[in-house]
Enzyme design. Structure first.
Site, mmCIF file in Angstrom:
data_model
loop_
_atom_site.group_PDB
_atom_site.id
_atom_site.type_symbol
_atom_site.label_atom_id
_atom_site.label_comp_id
_atom_site.label_asym_id
_atom_site.label_seq_id
_atom_site.Cartn_x
_atom_site.Cartn_y
_atom_site.Cartn_z
ATOM 1 N N ASP A 193 71.688 23.203 35.466
ATOM 2 C CA ASP A 193 71.794 23.037 34.022
ATOM 3 C C ASP A 193 72.256 24.333 33.358
ATOM 4 O OD1 ASP A 193 71.450 22.102 31.443
ATOM 5 O OD2 ASP A 193 69.448 21.325 31.795
ATOM 6 N N ASP A 194 73.389 24.285 32.669
ATOM 7 C CA ASP A 194 73.897 25.444 31.913
ATOM 8 C C ASP A 194 74.335 26.590 32.811
ATOM 9 O OD1 ASP A 194 73.245 23.974 29.687
ATOM 10 O OD2 ASP A 194 72.026 25.520 28.740
ATOM 11 N N CYS A 244 74.634 18.612 28.096
ATOM 12 C CA CYS A 244 73.657 17.958 28.971
ATOM 13 C C CYS A 244 73.779 16.437 29.011
ATOM 14 C CB CYS A 244 72.236 18.319 28.534
ATOM 15 S SG CYS A 244 71.904 20.076 28.366
ATOM 16 N N ARG A 263 75.386 13.837 31.964
ATOM 17 C CA ARG A 263 74.482 12.986 32.745
ATOM 18 C C ARG A 263 74.827 11.508 32.600
ATOM 19 N NH1 ARG A 263 72.221 17.690 32.326
ATOM 20 N NH2 ARG A 263 70.629 18.342 33.793
ATOM 21 N N LYS A 297 65.337 16.775 35.715
ATOM 22 C CA LYS A 297 65.672 16.493 34.310
ATOM 23 C C LYS A 297 66.459 15.190 34.190
ATOM 24 C CE LYS A 297 68.476 18.457 30.551
ATOM 25 N NZ LYS A 297 69.053 19.683 29.998
ATOM 26 N N HIS A 317 66.973 13.254 30.652
ATOM 27 C CA HIS A 317 67.684 13.517 29.393
ATOM 28 C C HIS A 317 68.659 12.410 29.008
ATOM 29 C CE1 HIS A 317 69.248 17.009 26.657
ATOM 30 N NE2 HIS A 317 68.304 16.269 26.076
ATOM 31 N N HIS A 355 68.896 26.722 32.626
ATOM 32 C CA HIS A 355 68.776 26.433 31.189
ATOM 33 C C HIS A 355 67.623 27.235 30.592
ATOM 34 C CE1 HIS A 355 67.892 24.018 27.584
ATOM 35 N NE2 HIS A 355 69.030 23.350 27.759
ATOM 36 N N ASP A 384 76.095 20.856 34.841
ATOM 37 C CA ASP A 384 76.338 19.871 33.789
ATOM 38 C C ASP A 384 77.266 20.369 32.696
ATOM 39 O OD1 ASP A 384 74.554 21.655 32.617
ATOM 40 O OD2 ASP A 384 73.281 20.113 31.735
ATOM 41 N N ASN A 385 77.401 21.665 32.533
ATOM 42 C CA ASN A 385 78.318 22.254 31.548
ATOM 43 C C ASN A 385 78.425 23.742 31.825
ATOM 44 O OD1 ASN A 385 75.612 21.324 29.623
ATOM 45 N ND2 ASN A 385 75.957 23.508 29.934
ATOM 46 N N LYS A 410 79.406 26.463 26.658
ATOM 47 C CA LYS A 410 78.840 25.130 26.510
ATOM 48 C C LYS A 410 79.148 24.571 25.115
ATOM 49 C CE LYS A 410 74.152 23.083 26.317
ATOM 50 N NZ LYS A 410 72.718 23.393 26.562
#
Length: 536
Positions: A38-39, A76, A80, A142, A144, A234, A338-339, A361
């Site tokens: 994540d991130d 995010c 997903r 996660k 989300h 993240h 994810d980004n 992001k």
């Protein structure tokens, strides 16, 4: 035994043989492990030019394959949604960060199903398809994709799950990340709310603990699909002190020197062309912004690196267990982010993570949408192909099609008595095996909070919705200020030379491609959304 009984016995034996053969074929299908962080920026991993210690991922890349140009959906929830459905986010109902779904009063005013949360009808998720095809399914990490129970993992195809339903939590306590105190965020295990987390909770470690339990509990001889979605790195930026200590001197030279080293390493690895140029720092990175909170942000960079280090350590646990169970060679492992990295550590360190690209992001410049993609599958990637860097352009929508291809199954035309959209993505297996490639003139599009882009082969047309802030964030609640910019990313991956003025016809044709796509998937122009935001 009379003739009729003999005939029936022969028939039963034939059926038994057929079932045995079918079972044997099913046994040969690979397990699939999808790992998302994540991130995390494009160049944070060792095998993507970074200095973070990632020996497990480096080994998977060297014994598998990695993509030089792979893209996500800039944030995010949208990524997903695409990952789970093989669709663009708007088609899946996740055109924006709406965790409340159809109950959200603002998005009800917008009135488009593209913004009302993950759809319950008209789409089918990856675990739903694979489960119907005979796969065992589990996830840890996660989610989300909606707070309502009908959106939880157990309602969308996962037989077993341990999930953080929202977007973030305190790494050591599970508390809601903006509070620094209880209660814990919403965690769900197999559809039931979790009241208490393990005493030794650390998100990365705990998610891996559950993934290992699920692997151990899987029925032998039957393939499984696992989704391991780390929250790291993240925010909040928190890590084990022993891991942070490894990086005490790593970033002493500062972000500019670190960024240059990564850039040169990317070219040495063959991930970037020699003629590539490193973009200037974003215009918003003023001297004041560079110095603001420098000591804190330098410490956060060391901690951020430690968080990624810990992900790699936990993936080593997964690899060890798969080897012990004799499943490693026939498990397709896919790893991505994810980004792009955000600006929590400040815009300088954020741009280090996103080297060699622009911005962060949420932006759809490549700093926001470029992701590493590592694929490892000894039984599916020949020795001749291992360690190869794939230059085809891939997208997160392709993961769905790739997994179905590996599982030897297809997207159904209907699910739960409703027709479903066909997936937008393409299987990556031909490119991974060396037996084919993705179309060189492929068209891909993005819309994220008004930031828009369309890619046609190596050409990219992109515009930001508004100007960035001093922190490097892209604003999205005022008037549109960004203009269309055109880049030849084959030679200029850093998007340093805007060719829009020299090629107006290409700008016009690619603008039409974007507008056609936006209409097809249900994008509501950001200008209209901002007007509703500003209305009393």
């Amino acid at each position: 035994m009379n003739r009729l009984q003999l005939s029936r016995l022969t028939l039963l034996c034939g059926i038994g043989l057929l079932l045995a053969c079918t079972s044997a074929v099913a046994d040969e299908r690979p397990n699939i492990l999808l790992v998302m962080v994540d991130d995390m920026g494009y160049s944070d991993l060792g095998c993507y030019g970074g200095e973070v210690r990632t020996p497990t991922l480096d080994a998977l890349a060297n014994d598998g394959a990695r993509f030089a140009r792979f893209f996500n959906c800039a944030q995010c929830c949208p990524t997903r949604a695409s990952l789970m459905t093989g669709l663009y986010p708007h088609q899946a109902g996740v055109g924006d960060m709406n965790e409340e779904g159809a109950n959200n009063e603002f998005w009800k005013r917008v009135g488009s199903p593209a913004y009302l949360g993950l759809k319950s009808r008209g789409i089918v998720t990856l675990p739903e398809v694979l489960r119907a095809a005979g796969y065992q399914t589990f996830m840890a990490g996660k989610w989300h994709l909606g707070k309502a129970p009908e959106c939880w993992p157990n309602s969308r195809g996962f037989e077993r799950s341990f999930a953080l339903i929202g977007g973030a939590c305190e790494q050591f306590t599970g508390y809601r990340s903006w509070q620094q105190k209880g209660p814990i965020s919403l965690f769900v295990e197999n559809g039931q709310k979790v009241e208490k987390l393990p005493s030794d909770f650390y998100s990365t470690d705990t998610f891996t603990d559950y993934a290992l339990r699920f692997i151990d509990a899987a029925e032998p001889g039957k393939p499984w699909f696992g989704y391991l979605a780390f929250t790291a790195p993240h925010w909040p930026i928190q890590a084990h002190e022993a891991d942070v200590a490894k990086y005490a001197e790593t970033y002493a030279d500062g972000p500019a020197a670190t960024r240059l080293r990564r850039f040169e390493r990317l070219k040495q690895l063959g991930l970037m062309p020699e003629i590539a140029r490193l973009p200037q720092l974003d215009d918003t990175v003023t001297p004041e912004a560079q110095q603001a909170k420098k000591e804190t942000r330098d410490r956060w960079m060391r901690t951020y690196a430690a968080m990624i280090d810990r992900v790699d350590q936990n993936l080593a646990r997964i690899v060890k267990r798969l080897r012990e169970r004799g499943q490693f060679d026939n498990t397709l492992i896919l790893f991505l982010s994810d980004n792009g990295s955000d600006t929590v550590r400040g815009p300088l360190w954020g741009q280090v993570s996103n080297t060699p690209f622009r911005r962060f992001k949420v932006s759809v410049n490549d700093g926001g949408i470029a992701s590493p993609l590592i694929a490892h599958w000894p039984n599916g990637i020949s020795r001749e192909q291992r360690g190869r860097i794939i230059r085809d352009i891939g997208h997160v929508i392709d993961i769905h099609a790739t997994c179905l291809d590996a599982a030897r199954t297809q997207q159904p035309q209907s699910f739960r008595d409703h027709n479903v959209l066909p997936p937008e993505g393409l299987s990556l297996l031909p490119a991974l095996s060396g037996n084919g490639s993705l179309p060189s003139d492929r068209v891909l599009c993005w819309e994220r909070m008004g930031n828009e882009a369309v890619r046609q082969g190596g050409w990219k047309l992109v515009r930001a919705y508004g100007a960035g802030t001093e922190e490097g964030n892209i604003t999205s609640t005022g008037p549109r200020t960004g203009q269309w910019e055109l880049y030849d990313t084959s030679n200029d991956p850093g998007e340093t030379t805007n060719l829009a003025a020299q090629q107006p016809e290409r700008v016009q044709s690619m603008t039409r491609l974007f507008e056609s796509w936006a209409t097809r998937v249900g994008v509501v122009p950001r200008e209209e959304i901002v007007k509703l935001m500003q209305a009393k």
